[in-house]
Write a protein that holds these residues in place. Sequence first.
Motif, PDB file in Angstrom:
ATOM      1  N   TYR A 182      57.376  -1.233  41.699  1.00  0.00           N
ATOM      2  CA  TYR A 182      56.414  -0.336  42.348  1.00  0.00           C
ATOM      3  C   TYR A 182      54.969  -0.746  42.089  1.00  0.00           C
ATOM      4  CZ  TYR A 182      60.520   2.292  43.510  1.00  0.00           C
ATOM      5  OH  TYR A 182      61.745   2.639  44.031  1.00  0.00           O
ATOM      6  N   ASP A 201      49.176   7.903  51.989  1.00  0.00           N
ATOM      7  CA  ASP A 201      50.641   8.012  51.883  1.00  0.00           C
ATOM      8  C   ASP A 201      51.232   8.646  53.137  1.00  0.00           C
ATOM      9  OD1 ASP A 201      51.165   6.754  49.548  1.00  0.00           O
ATOM     10  OD2 ASP A 201      51.443   8.550  48.330  1.00  0.00           O
ATOM     11  N   THR A 260      59.659   6.638  60.064  1.00  0.00           N
ATOM     12  CA  THR A 260      60.240   7.596  61.015  1.00  0.00           C
ATOM     13  C   THR A 260      60.499   6.923  62.357  1.00  0.00           C
ATOM     14  OG1 THR A 260      58.918   9.258  59.878  1.00  0.00           O
ATOM     15  CG2 THR A 260      60.031   9.968  61.864  1.00  0.00           C
ATOM     16  N   LEU A 312      63.740   4.877  62.012  1.00  0.00           N
ATOM     17  CA  LEU A 312      64.974   5.678  62.039  1.00  0.00           C
ATOM     18  C   LEU A 312      65.252   6.212  63.449  1.00  0.00           C
ATOM     19  CD1 LEU A 312      67.338   6.793  60.465  1.00  0.00           C
ATOM     20  CD2 LEU A 312      65.944   8.698  59.712  1.00  0.00           C
ATOM     21  N   PHE A 339      64.327   1.830  54.287  1.00  0.00           N
ATOM     22  CA  PHE A 339      63.987   1.005  53.115  1.00  0.00           C
ATOM     23  C   PHE A 339      65.259   0.273  52.667  1.00  0.00           C
ATOM     24  CE2 PHE A 339      60.482   4.159  52.505  1.00  0.00           C
ATOM     25  CZ  PHE A 339      59.431   3.256  52.603  1.00  0.00           C
ATOM     26  N   PHE A 341      66.180   0.917  44.966  1.00  0.00           N
ATOM     27  CA  PHE A 341      65.066   1.704  44.406  1.00  0.00           C
ATOM     28  C   PHE A 341      65.199   1.578  42.894  1.00  0.00           C
ATOM     29  CE2 PHE A 341      66.105   4.553  48.274  1.00  0.00           C
ATOM     30  CZ  PHE A 341      65.378   3.731  49.122  1.00  0.00           C
ATOM     31  N   ARG A 349      64.837   1.554  38.895  1.00  0.00           N
ATOM     32  CA  ARG A 349      64.413   2.387  37.779  1.00  0.00           C
ATOM     33  C   ARG A 349      64.651   1.612  36.483  1.00  0.00           C
ATOM     34  NH1 ARG A 349      62.971   4.578  41.873  1.00  0.00           N
ATOM     35  NH2 ARG A 349      63.193   6.757  42.414  1.00  0.00           N
ATOM     36  N   THR A 370      68.949   7.424  51.744  1.00  0.00           N
ATOM     37  CA  THR A 370      67.889   6.995  52.667  1.00  0.00           C
ATOM     38  C   THR A 370      66.512   7.545  52.287  1.00  0.00           C
ATOM     39  OG1 THR A 370      69.440   6.737  54.450  1.00  0.00           O
ATOM     40  CG2 THR A 370      67.183   7.133  55.103  1.00  0.00           C
ATOM     41  N   PHE A 371      66.475   8.788  51.811  1.00  0.00           N
ATOM     42  CA  PHE A 371      65.191   9.394  51.438  1.00  0.00           C
ATOM     43  C   PHE A 371      65.016   9.422  49.917  1.00  0.00           C
ATOM     44  CE2 PHE A 371      65.987  11.002  55.708  1.00  0.00           C
ATOM     45  CZ  PHE A 371      64.734  10.904  56.303  1.00  0.00           C
ATOM     46  N   SER A 373      62.225  11.802  45.153  1.00  0.00           N
ATOM     47  CA  SER A 373      62.715  11.662  46.530  1.00  0.00           C
ATOM     48  C   SER A 373      61.575  11.941  47.505  1.00  0.00           C
ATOM     49  CB  SER A 373      63.882  12.602  46.778  1.00  0.00           C
ATOM     50  OG  SER A 373      63.403  13.919  46.763  1.00  0.00           O
ATOM     51  N   CYS A 374      61.843  11.609  48.762  1.00  0.00           N
ATOM     52  CA  CYS A 374      60.793  11.647  49.777  1.00  0.00           C
ATOM     53  C   CYS A 374      60.232  13.051  49.963  1.00  0.00           C
ATOM     54  CB  CYS A 374      61.381  11.165  51.097  1.00  0.00           C
ATOM     55  SG  CYS A 374      60.177  11.174  52.419  1.00  0.00           S
ATOM     56  N   GLY A 387      58.290  13.741  52.445  1.00  0.00           N
ATOM     57  CA  GLY A 387      58.093  13.960  53.883  1.00  0.00           C
ATOM     58  C   GLY A 387      59.375  14.000  54.704  1.00  0.00           C
ATOM     59  N   LEU A 427      59.508  16.591  57.416  1.00  0.00           N
ATOM     60  CA  LEU A 427      58.591  16.271  58.526  1.00  0.00           C
ATOM     61  C   LEU A 427      59.209  15.199  59.434  1.00  0.00           C
ATOM     62  CD1 LEU A 427      55.911  16.403  60.011  1.00  0.00           C
ATOM     63  CD2 LEU A 427      54.911  14.918  58.269  1.00  0.00           C
ATOM     64  N   ALA A 428      59.799  14.176  58.815  1.00  0.00           N
ATOM     65  CA  ALA A 428      60.430  13.112  59.608  1.00  0.00           C
ATOM     66  C   ALA A 428      61.529  13.714  60.480  1.00  0.00           C
ATOM     67  CB  ALA A 428      61.013  12.049  58.679  1.00  0.00           C
TER      68      ALA A 428
HETATM   69  C1  HEM Z   1      62.551   8.406  58.161  1.00  0.00           C
HETATM   70  C2  HEM Z   1      61.451   8.576  57.480  1.00  0.00           C
HETATM   71  C3  HEM Z   1      61.293   8.372  56.005  1.00  0.00           C
HETATM   72  C4  HEM Z   1      62.084   7.699  55.125  1.00  0.00           C
HETATM   73  C5  HEM Z   1      63.380   6.963  55.390  1.00  0.00           C
HETATM   74  C6  HEM Z   1      61.474   7.818  53.821  1.00  0.00           C
HETATM   75  C7  HEM Z   1      62.020   7.287  52.652  1.00  0.00           C
HETATM   76  C8  HEM Z   1      61.503   7.506  51.402  1.00  0.00           C
HETATM   77  C9  HEM Z   1      62.119   7.074  50.167  1.00  0.00           C
HETATM   78  C10 HEM Z   1      63.405   6.286  50.064  1.00  0.00           C
HETATM   79  C11 HEM Z   1      61.341   7.477  49.139  1.00  0.00           C
HETATM   80  C12 HEM Z   1      61.617   7.281  47.665  1.00  0.00           C
HETATM   81  C13 HEM Z   1      61.441   5.849  47.257  1.00  0.00           C
HETATM   82  C14 HEM Z   1      61.866   5.559  45.853  1.00  0.00           C
HETATM   83  O1  HEM Z   1      62.615   6.257  45.195  1.00  0.00           O
HETATM   84  O2  HEM Z   1      61.403   4.546  45.426  1.00  0.00           O
HETATM   85  C15 HEM Z   1      60.205   8.145  49.719  1.00  0.00           C
HETATM   86  C16 HEM Z   1      59.176   8.683  48.994  1.00  0.00           C
HETATM   87  C17 HEM Z   1      58.054   9.225  49.581  1.00  0.00           C
HETATM   88  N1  HEM Z   1      57.848   9.465  50.913  1.00  0.00           N
HETATM   89 FE1  HEM Z   1      59.144   9.114  52.421  1.00  0.00          FE
HETATM   90  N2  HEM Z   1      60.328   8.532  53.942  1.00  0.00           N
HETATM   91  C18 HEM Z   1      60.182   8.907  55.258  1.00  0.00           C
HETATM   92  C19 HEM Z   1      59.175   9.675  55.795  1.00  0.00           C
HETATM   93  C20 HEM Z   1      58.094  10.130  55.104  1.00  0.00           C
HETATM   94  C21 HEM Z   1      57.024  10.915  55.656  1.00  0.00           C
HETATM   95  C22 HEM Z   1      56.969  11.423  57.105  1.00  0.00           C
HETATM   96  C23 HEM Z   1      56.115  11.094  54.665  1.00  0.00           C
HETATM   97  C24 HEM Z   1      54.799  11.828  54.676  1.00  0.00           C
HETATM   98  C25 HEM Z   1      54.172  12.223  55.706  1.00  0.00           C
HETATM   99  C26 HEM Z   1      56.631  10.457  53.472  1.00  0.00           C
HETATM  100  C27 HEM Z   1      56.000  10.420  52.242  1.00  0.00           C
HETATM  101  C28 HEM Z   1      56.599  10.003  51.074  1.00  0.00           C
HETATM  102  C29 HEM Z   1      55.973  10.116  49.763  1.00  0.00           C
HETATM  103  C30 HEM Z   1      54.582  10.662  49.477  1.00  0.00           C
HETATM  104  C31 HEM Z   1      56.889   9.632  48.826  1.00  0.00           C
HETATM  105  C32 HEM Z   1      56.738   9.547  47.316  1.00  0.00           C
HETATM  106  C33 HEM Z   1      57.452  10.726  46.684  1.00  0.00           C
HETATM  107  C34 HEM Z   1      57.399  10.755  45.173  1.00  0.00           C
HETATM  108  O3  HEM Z   1      57.514   9.716  44.514  1.00  0.00           O
HETATM  109  O4  HEM Z   1      57.252  11.861  44.638  1.00  0.00           O
HETATM  110  N3  HEM Z   1      57.830   9.879  53.774  1.00  0.00           N
HETATM  111  N4  HEM Z   1      60.336   8.165  51.082  1.00  0.00           N
END
Ligand code: HEM
Length: 507
Positions: free
Chosen positions: A111, A306, A315, A318, A378, A382, A384, A446-447, A453-454, A456, A459-460
């Motif tokens: 990261y 972000d 998004t 997907l 992604f 991921f 750790r 996926t999220f 975890s994600c 957003g 929202l997606a």
């Molecule tokens: C299909 C759409 C999306 C996918 C597949 C996705 C996937 C992910 C994944 C896998 C992580 C965690 C990564 C990890 O553990 O290393 C993550 C974290 C995050 N995502 Fe998403 N994301 C999507 C949409 C969004 C949207 C729409 C937003 C904001 C508008 C967003 C904002 C974030 C943020 C800020 C994090 C960090 C969370 C944290 O560490 O607390 N993502 N996302």
Amino acid sequence: MDFDRMSPYFQDRTALLVKALVILAISWCVSNALRSYMRLIHVPGPRLAAFTNLFRRSWVKTGEAHVIHKKLHDQYGTVVRYGPNAVMVSQPEAIGKIYGFKTRYQKSELYDVIMPRITGLRIPDVFATRDENVHTQMRRPVANLYSATKISTFEPIITSTMQYFFRRLDELFASKDSELDLFNWFQYFMFDVLGQLTFSRSFGCLDKGDDVEDIIKNNWRYFQQIAPNTQMAWLDYLWRDNPLVPTSRKRNPLAEFGAARIQERMSLTEDEKKTIDERDYLSCFMKEKAKDDTLPDLFVPTWVNDNIVAGADTTSILTTAMMYHLLKNPSSLSTLRREIDDAAAQGRISQYVTWKESQALPYLEACVNEATRMYPPFGLPFERVVPEAGLDIGGYFIPGGTRIGINPWTVQRDVSLFGEDAETWRPERWLCDKDRKAAMQNGILTFGAGHRSCVGKQLAYFEIYKLIPSLLQRYDVALKDPSEEWSIENKWLVKPSGLRVTLAARN
Ligand code: HEM
């Protein structure tokens, strides 16, 4: 003193010293390599990859790491050593062990590589920071802004951008019977929606029918450049983060766009600010920051960044994956169409489907779940760091300090959970009883999962659940060349080559 007579003596001594140093250095390297090799010797995996990270780096360079990782799991089992200090796991039960809320494992150096830089300095953001205290400080104030309740207040913004999106498709393609790349257009839509949601200003991609100031292109180039080093993070110290190497000051149009919008907002009078209130994410972010002046000023730009960087490409990828699989599987497409048309005929959904209406379309939900399973945007584990006490997983003990991760592309093809046809698109697998569905949901990464975890995800899904049924109600969509297979490139973000289609208005 006769130096000439003594020089052979000195030369001998110097040569001896050099030899001793070389031998010492080699022994140190060999003993280190052996020690590192022995630490995880009990974990199966390709022999040479146990000595150097160069292999896993080269797999990422090919753009096919997700395919290679799957093959490694098929060959060596669900726990595979794929680097000197790196293990990847593919069984669904491991998700809770590695990412669970209770474990709170720290993110690895991977990261650090993806962390944004400003003039050579790393700027921690919610996504990439490895410091758990910074993470809590950054995530807590904004987490609620991504709840379903909050996003519902933004729904009219998504709907109006969708209406404009369809107007542009009508003008440029449906009325002219000309083909388009739907992936590009989904990207224009997602970037513009996020621009509207974040700053009440679109990037102008739908208007232009193209990328604006190369924002989309730059975003992808960034992932292409950084992806290989995620597997060998120290390489960044040699070049990108080396203070002796002049910092490249390439423009970042996305960050500039965000900075300009923040500047505009800051220069408003207090009365003007009140009229904006919580109209968009930027106003909400600024409000959160104003509530707590211990929060660093940099938080607002990183939250803003972000929103776009993590939310737009992911998004649109997907959404494209879902359309691709529907178009390649005509029986799925016609089942979904029937569900949508019936719902429309019975007045259960409107022309521009609302989130609430979309939640009563079970086959749509099955297709979204299947796309989420088959095509995670992604495509690398991921990572750790295993804490000091170590971890028992799949019959192996993994010592503290090991980098461990799951690639969603492998776990989401686990046959014991998803069935023998896990490699195949079959949304029907999700039309099952509640318990089975919950078990499969728990195997989806996926999220991400747990406290990182994600933020957003909701929202997606809001965007996808509204967009797809509205699009299919309005147009007959067909692949330009039904025999064409798409290619995809995995640079941490897994990007499809495109989706060439034709559109015909349905009434
Ligand atoms: C299909 C759409 C999306 C996918 C597949 C996705 C996937 C992910 C994944 C896998 C992580 C965690 C990564 C990890 O553990 O290393 C993550 C974290 C995050 N995502 Fe998403 N994301 C999507 C949409 C969004 C949207 C729409 C937003 C904001 C508008 C967003 C904002 C974030 C943020 C800020 C994090 C960090 C969370 C944290 O560490 O607390 N993502 N996302």
